[in-house]
Every structure is written in structure tokens, then in C-alpha cells.
Design an enzyme around this catalytic site. Structure first.
Site, short mmCIF file in Angstrom:
data_model
loop_
_atom_site.label_atom_id
_atom_site.label_comp_id
_atom_site.label_asym_id
_atom_site.label_seq_id
_atom_site.Cartn_x
_atom_site.Cartn_y
_atom_site.Cartn_z
CD GLU A 201 -2.85 -0.90 0.24
OE1 GLU A 201 -3.00 0.03 -0.59
OE2 GLU A 201 -3.73 -2.03 0.26
CG ASP A 333 -6.53 -7.21 -7.16
OD1 ASP A 333 -5.44 -7.34 -6.49
OD2 ASP A 333 -7.28 -6.36 -6.85
CD GLU A 516 -11.07 -1.50 -7.97
OE1 GLU A 516 -12.06 -1.28 -7.33
OE2 GLU A 516 -9.74 -1.53 -7.43
#
Ligand code: NAG
Ligand code: NAG
Ligand code: NAG
Length: 621
Positions: A201, A333, A516
Site C-alpha cells: 500500500e 488482481d 475498478e
């Protein structure tokens, strides 16, 4: 040292000096001139949105330029992929095109939709302004209480929210907000903060944000901060195989060492650092950053299944994958996203990543892509491992996360780059079927179909898409999921239990301001010029405005997308500013703003430049 290549890439934008006077005219018209601001702005790529309208005509235009070239209007409800159903082969007829393209060698340019673009800018100001007034400097923001929180033990922040948002301000031309954010970074940012932060992150949001703002502005402040952060994060890779640990203490980055022993990591957190560290290496000339992240890719490549797929868990010790779950959502992902983008980042000079990418996409196509029996919606399923005594059996679970919808746009981007037929350098807008090789065509169609399904998941009481949807199969008994959901080919697991709209909401029913789907809509829009995608994006934006916008300021998550009135949850994720609103803004900008040929977006929507490696020689081929 700044890599020579960076400078030469930049000088390209300064070449059309002839346009300079015109640009300045438009600029003066748009912003009150301030010397320091305009000196920053001269480094913006030629794609910088100089207010309404773009400078000069599109390169291939004739005088009667029309953003919607003449041709038969699309038949009602048709979209690109319907032609395969009709013809079933790779040869398409002229009548199958939505926008017949007059000059396929040149990019299609479509004008800004100023009114809608401005509405997105207004949303950004509403979200940022509330944060700035209530919690400036804090990493995370809770807009209902109007308070911030920080990620480290020491209680001090690492610029998480500010740095994630600053390039959006710059791209939107929000000068006042940009200067405030820059001033905070200059005066208050420090990474000597004790506490455990996520390697992944922090890389995608903070390192990515610093590097993209450096790329856009050429302001050395950001590169200096990026190098400081990179030199701390790089300690995460000091493990026997070079796979990074998940968490690190930025104040004492070498201290994690005692505890790495039996750690599991996921492909997303170790395979979504490469764009950032490779650009850091390119921009500083320091090869160390490149080698560390490259090594990770080599280890992953050695351990993937033979069909190119990976599970969500691998061993930090030996790099092997555990038989857990194969899927495209959380934990995995952006690993697939970066296979393609690593290849694109270095101007398609590293076939290693193209091979990994195309193998993985074949694996996804063969194993995870499904269709609902009723409405024939294309979706992605998951494979769950069931361990017997000796064998592992994989069974399908028909569950698709909002996160997974990134793959729709990614497949379309991959089809128009990695999937082009031999000899085709650049796809038309929209691409012509004969420009693809077979796997490109397969991925293009799958991508467009998946995007339609992702839009179908907005058929909820709020028009917002749920965090997770489950698709109905032949086996799901009728009426199993509550009468109000009969019409849909999917349902929100757990939601039928409280169909009376009680307080409790299952996790699957949330909307967390995620990007997304609008990310995929942006890519689809850029690659096709088809207005349907702009219209979809506008609908999504309207639903956010209606149900997430708080009157006092800020935007909140929604606990259950299928229940009215909505119940808010007190979190405005930084990716709302960094990704959701940026992709919406770009969807309503003209298509010359940050063109996909010149940049790659990191997984947090921070734009980084495409470059051809020169000083640093890539090590995998
Ligand atoms: C978080 O840290 C920043 C300094 O980095 C500080 O300005 C801010 O007040 C802190 N927020 C909270 C809630 O403690
Ligand atoms: C390159 O970066 C590494 C890791 O931060 C650092 O140890 C090394 O000193 C740097 N090399 C140069 C030449 O600056
Ligand atoms: C990428 O490669 C092409 C062709 O090899 C070249 O024309 C172009 O300038 C390169 N772009 C960058 C950004 O290096």
C-alpha cells in the site's frame, strides 16, 4: 542523477514550440497567471488539459473534423462484441463497426465534455476540501465524524491521503489545492515514523504518488521524497529469495528481520511494486531498485502453475504457491495487471513479461471465464482447492468481486497492444477485428463482455455496484435468493436474510467508493471512442453523487447498495481521490490528456511514463 532518457522524453513535449503562443493564450484565459505555477506547468506533457478545448487541431484532422465520424449509427443495443456472436469468426464485415474509422493510422480524438468534467472536479473539491479543513495531514479520513487517523504507532502520518491525491489536483488544474498539498509535503512530510506499514500500500499510494507528481511536474522535491521512501522500503526485499515482506517499519526498516520466518505473502503485494521501483531506478539512475523488483518476477515465474495462474498465497521462504484459491480479486488482481503494464512501461522491449501475461490470460480464459445460463452474462469465477489425501480438487465458486472488474479494461488494453496481429503497430480506435491475433480478439471480446456484466451489477436500489456478487448457475434453485432479486442473474450473498432492510449488512453488499469499474470504463472509452462508456461512467458518477456525497463535505462508503435509504459508513478511502475521481475526470476529458501510448497508470491510477531502458539493462528476457 536524472536519467538522460527522462530528459529526452520530456523535451519531446517542448518541441511544438510553434503552438506555444496559442497554448499560453488558452492558459491565460483559463487560470490567473502565477509565475511559479506556470513554470511548473511548462513541464507538463503536451497532453496537459489547458482548460476547455485542446490546443490546435488533431494531427490528422481535415478541416471538417468531427468527433463522431460519419457512418451508420450503431444499431440499438449493439456493442462491439456482438459481431462475434453474429459471425463467429475473426473476419468482420464493415457493417459490424460502431464507428467506422476514416484513417486508422491516426488516433481518434474526442472532445472534452466540459459540463460533466467540471462536475467531477466539483466532487473532488467537495471531498478534498472537507479533508483539508478537518484532518489535513492525517493518513486516513472519516468524513462523517470529520476526523483523521494515522497509520503509525507514533501517531504521526506518512502523507498517505495528501500524496495519493496530489497528482489528481495537478491534472485537474486545481492550483490552490495543489499548492497547499505541496507545501505540506515540503514542510511536514517525514518517513521516520515508527510503526508497521504495508509495503504494497505504501508503494502504490505514496511512492507511486510521489513519482507520478515528479513525472508531471519535474519538481525535484517529489523525487527526493520518493528516493527517501524507496531507500526505506527496499529493506523489505532483504529475504533469502528476495521476496518482500508484507509490512515494514519505515523508521527502522531493517528491523522486521526476526519475524519473516513462516510468512505467507500474496502475489498482488509482491508483484505490484515493479512499475514504481523501476521508474524510481530510471529517474535516479540507481539500478538497485530495478534489480530487487525484477528478482521477484523471476521467482514468481518459476513457481506459477503450468497454465500461468497463481493462487492467493505463496511462501516467502521458497516461493511456492499454496493450494488455496485461484481468483482475480483481492490478493491477486494487480499481479496480473502489472504483467501487462511492466511490458508496456519499458516500451514493449521486455518479451519476458509479454509471455507471462499472454500465458496467464490464456489460463484465465480457459479456467475462470463463465457465462450465466439465463442472460448469458460473462463473468469470472474462482477456483477453490479441496484437499484430498493425495490429490487437490479444484471446484468453481461463482463469485466476482468489484476489484475483479479491473480485468475488463486490462484485457481490452492487452488486446490492443500484446494481442495485435504481426505487423500491426498500433490498433485503430476502435480496433478492427483483423488487427488482432486470435488471442487478442478473444481477450477483446471477453473484456467488453465482462465490462457489460460489471455494469449489470449496478442494477441495485442505489445504482452502485456491490463489493461482491454471486452469479446464478444451473444448480441454484429458483427463488433461493429472495423474491426481489429474481430479475437479476446474480445476487448479493446474505442479503436475502434481511430483505426487510435491517441494520445489518453483509460484507458483500458494501460500496467502498471503489474505482475498478470506472477504471475499465475509462480504458474502454479511450480504446473505442464509443459514447456508451461515457454514458455508463456518468451513470456511475450520478449514483455516487446521490448516495455517497455528504452535505457537509466528503463522500462516505455505503453499507448496503441494495437498501434505501442508504446507511453510510465513516470512511473516505484515499483511492476515491486518487483513482475513482481521476478516471472519471479523464473519461470526460478529451482523449489527448495522458494518452495511453505515453503512460502507464500504476494500480493506484498514478500515471508513470513509458520509457525505453537505456542506462539500466533489463535482466529478464
Ligand atoms: C497525523 O499525523 C500528522 C503529521 O504527520 C498530523 O499533522 C496529524 O494531526 C495527525 N493526525 C492525527 C489524527 O493524529
Ligand atoms: C542505491 O540505492 C540503494 C538502496 O537505497 C543504496 O543503498 C545505494 O547507496 C544507492 N546507490 C547509489 C549509487 O546512490
Ligand atoms: C518506443 O519505441 C518506438 C519504436 O521502437 C519509438 O519510436 C518510441 O520513441 C519509443 N518510445 C519511448 C517513449 O521511448
Amino acid at each position: 542523477m536524472i536519467g538522460g532518457r527522462v530528459l529526452s522524453v520530456r523535451t519531446r513535449w517542448l518541441i511544438p514550440v510553434g503552438l506555444g503562443t496559442f497554448l499560453l493564450g488558452v492558459y491565460v484565459f483559463t487560470y490567473p497567471i502565477d509565475p511559479s505555477w506556470s513554470s511548473i506547468q511548462q513541464h507538463i506533457p503536451s497532453t496537459w488539459p489547458f482548460g476547455p478545448g485542446r490546443p490546435g487541431p488533431p494531427p490528422d484532422s481535415n478541416s471538417d473534423w468531427n468527433p463522431h465520424p460519419p457512418g451508420p449509427p450503431p444499431p440499438p443495443n449493439s456493442h462491439w462484441n456482438s459481431w462475434t456472436e453474429k459471425t463467429g469468426s475473426a473476419t468482420a464485415k464493415e457493417s459490424d463497426y460502431i464507428y467506422p474509422h476514416q484513417n486508422p493510422a491516426s488516433p481518434l480524438l474526442v472532445e472534452v465534455d466540459e459540463e460533466k468534467r467540471n462536475a467531477v472536479v466539483d466532487a473532488f473539491k467537495h471531498a478534498w476540501g472537507h479533508y483539508e479543513r478537518k484532518a489535513m495531514g492525517s493518513d486516513e479520513f472519516h468524513p462523517i465524524k470529520g476526523v483523521g487517523t494515522n497509520l503509525t504507532y507514533s501517531g504521526a502520518g506518512i502523507g498517505y491521503n495528501i500524496i495519493d491525491a496530489i497528482d489528481t489536483m495537478y491534472i485537474m488544474g486545481l492550483k490552490t489545492e495543489y499548492e497547499t498539498a505541496r507545501k505540506w509535503i515540503k514542510e511536514h512530510l517525514s518517513f521516520r515514523r515508527k510503526g508497521s506499514v504495508s509495503t504494497f500500500e505504501t508503494t502504490i499510494r505514496v511512492l507511486g504518488g510521489l513519482l507520478s507528481t515528479y513525472y508531471l511536474t519535474s519538481d525535484q522535491l517529489y523525487l527526493k521524497c520518493a528516493e527517501d521512501l524507496g531507500s526505506r522500503l527496499i529493506h523489505a526485499f532483504d529475504t533469502p529469495l528476495g521476496l518482500p515482506v508484507s509490512h515494514i517499519d519505515l523508521a527502522n526498516p531493517a528491523e522486521w528481520k526476526d519475524s519473516w520466518g513462516n510468512m505467507k505473502v500474496c502475489p498482488a503485494e509482491i508483484g505490484t511494486l515493479q512499475l514504481e521501483f523501476r521508474y524510481l531506478a530510471q529517474a535516479t539512475g540507481n539500478e538497485t531498485y530495478w534489480r530487487k523488483v525484477e528478482k521477484v518476477m523471476e521467482v514468481i515465474d518459476r513457481n506459477t502453475f503450468s497454465n500461468g495462474l497463481v493462487t492467493g498465497d505463496l511462501s516467502l521462504k521458497d516461493g511456492s504457491f499454496f493450494n488455496t484459491e485461484i481468483r482475480l480479486g483481492g490478493r491477486v488482481d494487480s499481479y496480473y495487471e502489472y504483467l501487462l503494464k511492466q511490458w508496456l512501461q519499458t516500451n514493449r522491449t521486455e518479451p519476458f513479461y509479454d509471455r507471462m501475461y499472454s500465458k496467464a490470460m490464456a489460463g484465465i480464459n480457459d479456467n475462470l471465464i463463465q457465462q450465466t445460463p439465463n442472460q448469458k452474462l460473462t463473468y469470472t469465477a474462482e477456483l477453490i482447492a479441496k484437499r484430498g489425501v493425495k490429490i487437490v480438487e479444484w471446484t468453481l465458486r461463482h463469485r466476482q468481486e468489484h476489484l475483479t472488474c479491473f480485468i475488463a479494461g486490462s484485457l481490452m488494453l492487452g488486446a490492443t497492444t500484446s494481442g495485435l496481429a504481426p505487423g500491426v503497430v498500433k490498433a485503430s480506435v476502435p480496433p478492427r477485428p483483423e488487427e488482432f491475433m486470435a488471442r487478442g480478439l478473444r481477450d477483446w471480446n471477453t473484456g467488453t463482455e465482462l465490462l457489460e456484466t460489471c455494469m449489470k451489477t449496478h442494477d441495485t436500489a442505489t445504482g452502485l455496484a456491490a463489493e461482491i456478487v454471486t452469479f446464478k448457475t444451473e444448480e441454484s434453485p429458483p427463488h433461493a435468493h429472495g423474491t426481489d432479486e429474481e430479475e437479476r442473474d446474480w445476487f448479493i450473498s446474505g442479503n436475502h436474510i434481511n430483505s426487510k432492510g435491517a441494520f445489518w449488512a453483509p460484507w458483500d453488499a458494501h460500496y467502498l467508493l471503489r474505482p475498478e469499474i470506472v477504471e475499465s470504463l475509462f480504458l474502454a472509452w479511450r480504446l473505442t471512442g464509443d459514447m456508451r462508456y461515457r454514458n455508463y461512467a456518468w451513470n456511475v458518477f450520478q449514483a455516487i453523487e446521490k448516495h455517497c456525497r455528504l452535505p457537509e463535505g466528503g463522500y462516505a462508503s455505503v453499507a448496503n447498495v441494495d437498501r434505501l435509504p442508504v446507511k453510510h459508513e465513516d470512511k473516505q478511502e484515499t483511492f476515491f481521490l486518487s483513482e475513482t475521481l481521476k478516471y472519471l475526470y479523464l473519461t470526460f476529458s478529451d482523449t489527448s490528456v495522458l494518452p495511453l501510448t505515453d503512460i502507464v497508470f500504476n494500480t493506484e491510477a498514478h500515471p508513470l511514463p513509458v520509457f525505453t531502458p537505456s542506462t539500466i539493462k533489463p535482466g529478464l528476457s
